[in-house]
Design a protein around this motif. Structure first.
Motif, short mmCIF file in Angstrom:
data_model
loop_
_atom_site.label_atom_id
_atom_site.label_comp_id
_atom_site.label_asym_id
_atom_site.label_seq_id
_atom_site.Cartn_x
_atom_site.Cartn_y
_atom_site.Cartn_z
N ALA A 562 -96.05 80.83 -51.45
CA ALA A 562 -96.21 80.57 -50.02
C ALA A 562 -97.66 80.24 -49.74
CB ALA A 562 -95.77 81.79 -49.20
N SER A 564 -100.55 78.88 -46.51
CA SER A 564 -100.89 78.40 -45.17
C SER A 564 -102.34 77.93 -45.22
CB SER A 564 -100.73 79.50 -44.11
OG SER A 564 -101.74 80.48 -44.24
N TYR A 585 -97.98 75.71 -42.76
CA TYR A 585 -97.49 76.82 -43.56
C TYR A 585 -96.19 76.44 -44.28
CZ TYR A 585 -94.51 77.52 -39.45
OH TYR A 585 -93.63 77.35 -38.42
N ALA A 587 -93.61 79.00 -46.23
CA ALA A 587 -93.22 80.33 -46.72
C ALA A 587 -91.71 80.44 -46.59
CB ALA A 587 -93.92 81.43 -45.93
N GLN A 588 -91.00 79.99 -47.59
CA GLN A 588 -89.55 79.87 -47.51
C GLN A 588 -88.83 81.20 -47.72
OE1 GLN A 588 -88.19 77.20 -46.50
NE2 GLN A 588 -89.81 75.68 -46.74
N TRP A 590 -88.56 85.30 -47.01
CA TRP A 590 -89.00 86.29 -46.03
C TRP A 590 -89.96 87.31 -46.65
CZ3 TRP A 590 -89.70 87.27 -41.19
CH2 TRP A 590 -89.87 88.57 -40.75
N ASN A 592 -92.07 86.84 -48.75
CA ASN A 592 -93.34 86.17 -49.02
C ASN A 592 -93.96 85.61 -47.75
OD1 ASN A 592 -95.07 85.87 -51.12
ND2 ASN A 592 -94.15 84.04 -51.96
N ARG A 593 -93.59 86.16 -46.61
CA ARG A 593 -94.10 85.67 -45.34
C ARG A 593 -95.61 85.88 -45.24
NH1 ARG A 593 -91.71 90.46 -45.11
NH2 ARG A 593 -92.50 92.15 -43.81
N TYR A 595 -99.22 86.03 -42.55
CA TYR A 595 -99.71 86.34 -41.22
C TYR A 595 -101.03 85.63 -41.00
CZ TYR A 595 -96.28 90.09 -40.78
OH TYR A 595 -95.12 90.81 -40.71
N LEU A 609 -96.73 85.48 -37.12
CA LEU A 609 -95.95 85.51 -38.35
C LEU A 609 -95.56 84.09 -38.72
CD1 LEU A 609 -94.13 86.81 -40.55
CD2 LEU A 609 -92.37 87.02 -38.79
N LEU A 610 -95.84 83.70 -39.95
CA LEU A 610 -95.51 82.38 -40.46
C LEU A 610 -94.38 82.51 -41.46
CD1 LEU A 610 -99.13 81.03 -41.01
CD2 LEU A 610 -97.69 80.80 -38.99
N TYR A 611 -93.24 81.91 -41.13
CA TYR A 611 -92.06 81.99 -41.99
C TYR A 611 -91.32 80.67 -41.90
CZ TYR A 611 -87.36 83.27 -43.54
OH TYR A 611 -86.15 83.29 -44.18
#
Length: 653
Positions: A562, A564, A585, A587-588, A590, A592-593, A595, A609-611
């Motif tokens: 992941a 960003s 970002y 980050a496929q 969850w 491995n999300r 911030y 939160l980047l997901y």
């Protein structure tokens, strides 16, 4: 819809009627406060990233608001009482006693250099206090009191789904002893001005006074040496010991700062946040006589709960009442609480006894499950603890041992030391049995409460006072009982190393952070998981007009990756400050999300939160139309969700 347009119209009129003599904020204290808020946001962002896999950061907005208020109203260190000094949070009880003793025998302090020479102080502590204190005259405190207050309004709405949220806060002080706060809020989707009886969904208020001596010419001998450090009527938060019995307020705890392992701060604080669950409503007092402190508090607060057959089965603390179902459970249960604490302070030692009792007005009907059966109680419950802190051989020692009504024992203890040069190291140990029930506790924990874990944290830090810094931490925790979605015992091991560098002229600021997390049991996999993170951040200031920064976050987990990458910029033109940022970002997974954080309106934590995969961006405008008063507007979000925010902050007196 009407309140949103009323606020927008008021903001437009203020733009039209800006006095020509209004002071620009360029180079003023307001700019310094803005820079401080940005620095604190970064720190909160780091803490969020550290705890992302186990728990989320608690009450970040309250922490940001608290420090911002301290920075905008610096404390006169030569007149501050014990309660005022404890509000700084950085000082230990021994440092406070050393400072008060020095003032009594040596007179007023004149500089940060003199402060750093006091017993128990050093240049690093003095530097931490720099944004929050001044060295004004000692005085006698008999100057004519004046009224100072602040009004803050904030609203936001999702674009395409107009259901605005509205927050109104008004607070202030009269002189140095009396303060007041009122907070009214309605979340997005909640009825606003639905009736005159309840125009807002949430309403909080408090009145407090501090540093009131009970002695006087006609005082009874029994009370001549007593002082009311803090008296609060209304809504308040409280801290006792190290948090094993009661701690519902924020704490500047950080696993990378050894000195922050020891929890400190004033036992009582007026509640000023917009959170609708984590506060007490009633009365509280903190008294001092000679070397003894006494804290007493009583509370009766309403809770949101789902009631079945006269018993509560679920308690809700999100404060949302935007559906008929949520309205049906609004304030359906009461909690009664009483607590007391007595402590004795000596030159190098402090000890205290803390107790709390509480109960709901309904019996418990929650079904015991594998992850909650160790935390359920019914009827009257309580906790009792003994806490201590001391200094020996250059070490700062602290700890607390607590028991609940069922007899389960919990322990937290630690030590830290400042070594020759600028090195600091510390360790913290904790043992919270699964059957230790303390819903009002707030000690350091990797879960949402003090239960089901035994662990240790060790850390070190080095600082060269503005040039570069090195921080490292190692955190191990074992969970002997199943957790939510994890049906077997587990453990985690976390390690991190951060290197920060600031150029000699203060123009460049960058840091590199490496962290690794190993989980023996995960809710996503039945075999060990490993997460490695890398953070790169660079910032540059070009005079006082323009600055920019870039950051990149990478996370590796079980072959997945992941990333960003973000940029941000700020432009200052007299009364107008413009900030913008964008982050790509990917980050496929969850687990491995990622911030990150964005510049936000005052008192608001912009943790994001980047997901998934996409682009997130924002534009924030600030217009200062009077001294320490400003209008804020922000538009931002992702490709599928955008928000518009508007804020107005005005200071009087």
């Amino acid at each position: 819809m009407r309140p949103f347009f009323i606020l927008a119209a008021a903001a437009f009129l203020l733009f039209l009627h800006v006095p020509e003599s209004a002071e620009a904020v360029h180079g003023s204290g307001a700019d310094s406060l803005s820079l401080f808020e940005e620095s604190l946001l970064e720190r909160l962002d780091e803490v969020t990233d550290q705890t992302a896999l186990e728990s989320e950061i608690a009450d970040a907005e309250s922490l940001l608001e608290y420090y911002s208020d301290l920075a905008s109203n610096p404390l006169n260190i030569n007149r501050a009482g014990r309660a005022d000094l404890q509000r700084l949070l950085f000082l230990t009880p021994f440092q406070i006693e050393a400072l008060l003793d020095y003032r009594e025998h040596g007179g007023a302090l004149l500089s940060f250099g003199e402060l750093s020479l006091l017993n128990g102080f050093d240049p690093l502590t003095a530097d931490l206090l720099r944004p929050f204190i001044t060295f004004g005259p000692a005085g006698d405190g008999n100057e004519s009191p004046s009224l100072r207050s602040e009004l803050y309004l904030r609203t936001f709405t999702k674009c395409g789904d107009f259901s605005p949220a509205l927050l109104v806060k008004y607070g202030g002080s009269y002189g140095e002893r009396l303060s007041f706060n009122v907070t009214a809020e309605s979340d997005a989707g909640e009825p606003l001005f639905a009736s005159w009886k309840r125009p807002f969904d949430f309403l909080s208020a408090s009145v407090s006074c501090s540093n009131l001596p009970l002695g006087g010419k006609h005082a009874n001998d029994l009370f001549k040496e007593w002082t009311i450090n803090t008296l609060v009527l209304g809504d308040f938060s409280a801290r006792l010991g190290q948090g094993l019995v009661l701690w519902n307020s924020f704490s500047p705890w950080s696993a990378t700062q050894p000195s922050s392992f020891y929890r400190r701060g004033a036992p009582l604080l007026p509640y000023t946040s917009s959170g609708e669950s984590d506060f007490y409503r009633g009365a509280a007092v903190w008294l001092t006589v000679k070397n003894m402190d006494v804290s007493l508090l009583v509370s009766c607060n309403r809770k949101d709960a789902r009631i079945e057959n006269g018993k509560y089965v679920t308690i809700y603390d999100d404060g949302l009442h935007d559906t008929p179902q949520a309205m049906a459970r609004r304030k359906t249960m009461s909690e009664y609480l009483g607590a007391a604490s007595v402590g004795w302070s000596f030159p190098d030692f402090k000890v205290g006894i803390n107790c709390i009792a509480y109960m709901y007005d309904r019996r418990c009907g929650t079904k015991p499950l594998y992850y909650n059966k160790y935390r359920l109680y019914d009827g009257l419950w309580g906790n009792l603890s003994l806490d201590f802190a001391g200094r020996a051989a250059g070490f700062s020692l602290f700890g607390e041992i607590a028991a609940d009504r069922g007899g389960a024992l919990a322990i937290v203890a630690g030590a830290s030391k400042r070594f020759a040069g600028d090195w600091e190291a510390g360790v913290q140990l904790r043992h919270y049995p699964a059957d230790y029930i303390a819903p009002h506790a707030g000690a350091a924990s990797s879960l949402s409460g003090c239960y089901n874990q035994t662990g240790a944290v060790a850390s070190f830090s080095y600082s060269s006072f503005g040039r570069f810094a090195l921080e490292g931490t190692l955190d191990f925790c074992y969970y002997p009982k199943p957790r939510h979605n994890i049906r077997k015992p587990g453990s985690h091991l976390k390690a991190s190393l951060k290197f920060s560098r600031v150029s000699a002229d203060g123009i460049w600021n960058c840091y590199v952070k490496l962290s690794d997390t190993w989980l023996s049991a995960s809710n996503l996999y039945d075999f060990p998981t490993n997460r490695f993170s890398l953070v790169l951040n660079v910032e540059r200031s070009m005079g006082t007009l323009f600055s920019f920064g870039a950051d990149s976050r990478h996370s590796f987990m079980l072959g997945t990756y992941a990333v960003s990458a973000g940029v941000k910029a700020a432009l200052t033109l007299r009364r107008l400050v413009a900030k913008a940022g964008a982050t790509f970002y990917n980050a496929q997974l969850w687990a491995n999300r990622l911030y990150t954080y964005e510049s936000e309106l005052p008192g608001t934590y912009g943790g994001t939160l980047l997901y998934g995969k996409g682009v997130s961006g924002y534009i924030l405008l600030k217009y200062a139309f009077l001294k320490k008063s400003a209008l804020y507007a922000k538009f931002g979000g992702t490709g599928t969700s955008q928000r518009f925010k508007l804020g107005l902050k005005i200071k009087f007196g």
